[in-house]
Design an enzyme around this catalytic site. Structure first.
Site, PDB file in Angstrom:
ATOM      1  CB  ALA A 124      -0.582  -2.019  -7.102  1.00  0.00           C
ATOM      2  CE  LYS A 125      -8.553  -0.750  -7.861  1.00  0.00           C
ATOM      3  NZ  LYS A 125      -9.022  -1.205  -6.538  1.00  0.00           N
ATOM      4  N   GLY A 126      -4.825  -2.010 -11.329  1.00  0.00           N
ATOM      5  CA  GLY A 126      -4.655  -2.351 -12.726  1.00  0.00           C
ATOM      6  C   GLY A 126      -5.973  -2.668 -13.383  1.00  0.00           C
TER       7      GLY A 126
END
Length: 434
Positions: A124-126
């Protein structure tokens, strides 16, 4: 260079789709690397096709009251790539350059990184499109808490566990944990990692990416018969990763000749003392103030050294400067510092590159340790964390090295082969529902 250098040839014609400055988007690079590595494996092309796409991308608007009473609205993202091996895991960055596409590409890299390390996580990445330097501490807190509420339904210790990245830090993670816990009406430290130890964080988390870069660099130097006592090192980026890597390598006997921040590099061909130069966390943008001689960041990348560690930002080694690289070995400390076109050029020149998804994986590995400590309510000592990290990094190194030797491929391809083998087996066993 040792005769062990794996020969590799990659068609340079891929470079035409690089941007005019030689850079490539994180998503385009991640997909190219996936496709290239897949050619070395007999795997179901349908699984490869699935891995080219994120499971979901969450986009939210984040209204924040500024200190003067006005309201600004920011855009935030959380990209979920693949969760076949476990909950989503990845950093959260505050930066004006954050984009949806960047978050997807970086989430893909997190999937590979977790698989290379054999961690039970997916990628994931944000991020939020904001310059954190323009925020007061109070504004940053309000931004963080509101963003947490906007994405509360898609994060959690068994769903998605954010961690610090560019522009965020342990305090940011503390605010996320508190905001999430208040809404859930119970204290849930496992919702994020990278917290201060006093509220469930792990000792050794902040130093972990730099420590893993130094460990992998040491193993790579040994593999290519470079005694550390005779090895010269240049490190671009003197933040947490670069500073910890440089200081450990110095402790182990290497000669660090250059380190840099955004303003330029301190350079001494006879060797610097990286312990005497403050990291970005200790004194922001101060590297050149402690230098007798300075050079530019571009010049640092092309120094005639044994080992180059790009540990700042992505896309710094490009088609435009790859032919000028003089280092004998590159170990990536940053995420995506080498474009696909530059990778091809350096492979043709027989300059080995140990990729980011292996070298800087110490951060997510100690995040995994922190998550284990949180869900078991049992803390580990710094010595335990370091011992476990060293063991996990050496295990991953040995798995990747075996592929390099068995298949006669580059280190990047070998790391992807290890990751893809684990991911495709998991997908094959779980199947596609419905």
């Amino acid at each position: 260079m040792s005769s062990q250098t794996p020969p590799a040839t990659v068609d340079r014609t891929v470079s035409h789709s690089d941007d005019e400055d030689g850079s490539t988007s994180a998503l385009a690079t991640a997909r190219r690397q996936l496709e290239h590595a897949a050619t070395h494996l007999d795997i179901d092309p349908n699984i490869v096709e699935r891995l080219k796409h994120p499971a979901a991308v969450h986009e939210v608007t984040v209204p924040v009251e500024r200190d003067d009473g006005t309201v600004d609205v920011f855009t935030g993202y959380r990209a979920h790539h693949d969760s076949v091996r476990g909950p989503f895991k990845g950093g959260l960055r505050y930066h004006p350059g954050v984009t949806r596409e960047e978050c997807i590409g970086l989430s893909m890299w997190m999937t590979w990184k977790c698989a290379v390390m054999d961690l039970p996580f997916g990628g994931a990445k944000g991020g939020i499109v904001v310059d954190p330097k323009d925020l007061s501490a109070a504004e940053k807190e309000r931004l963080t808490r509101r963003f947490t509420d906007e994405i509360r339904d898609v994060i959690g210790p068994n769903k998605d566990i954010p961690a610090p990245d560019m522009g965020t830090d342990p305090q940011t993670m503390s605010w996320i944990m508190d905001a999430y816990s208040m809404q859930e009406a119970e204290t849930i430290p496992g919702v994020v990692t990278g917290k201060p130890p006093v509220i469930g964080g792990s000792y050794g988390r902040e130093e972990a990416p730099g420590r893993s870069v130094a460990l992998i660099a040491r193993e790579a130097c040994d593999y290519y018969d470079y005694p550390l006592e005779e090895t010269t090192v240049a490190v671009q980026g003197f933040g947490s990763v670069g500073a910890n890597a440089a200081r450990l390598l110095d402790d182990w006997g290497a000669t660090v000749v250059a380190v840099s921040d955004v303003n330029g590099a301190a350079y001494d061909p006879s060797g610097l003392d990286p312990h005497a130069i403050p990291s970005h966390d200790e004194e922001p943008e101060a590297v050149t103030e402690y230098a007798d001689e300075t050079i530019g960041n571009g010049e640092l990348l092309t120094l005639d050294v044994d080992l180059l560690i790009p540990a700042a930002i992505g896309d710094v080694i490009t088609e435009a400067n790859a032919d000028d690289i003089q280092a004998d070995l590159i170990v990536e400390g940053a995420n995506g510092p080498t474009t696909f076109a530059a990778d091809a050029i350096l492979a043709e020149r027989d300059i080995p590159i140990v990729p980011d998804i292996l070298a800087n994986a110490g951060g997510v590995t100690v995040s995994y340790f922190e998550w284990l400590q949180d869900i078991n309510r049992r803390s580990w000592s710094l010595e335990e964390v370091r011992d476990e990290l060293d063991s996990e990094m050496l295990s991953a190194w040995n798995a990747v090295r075996a592929e390099v030797e068995d298949r006669d491929v580059t280190w990047r391809d070998a790391a992807y082969i290890v990751a893809l083998s684990r991911l495709t087996k998991a997908h094959a066993n779980r199947g596609l529902w419905p």
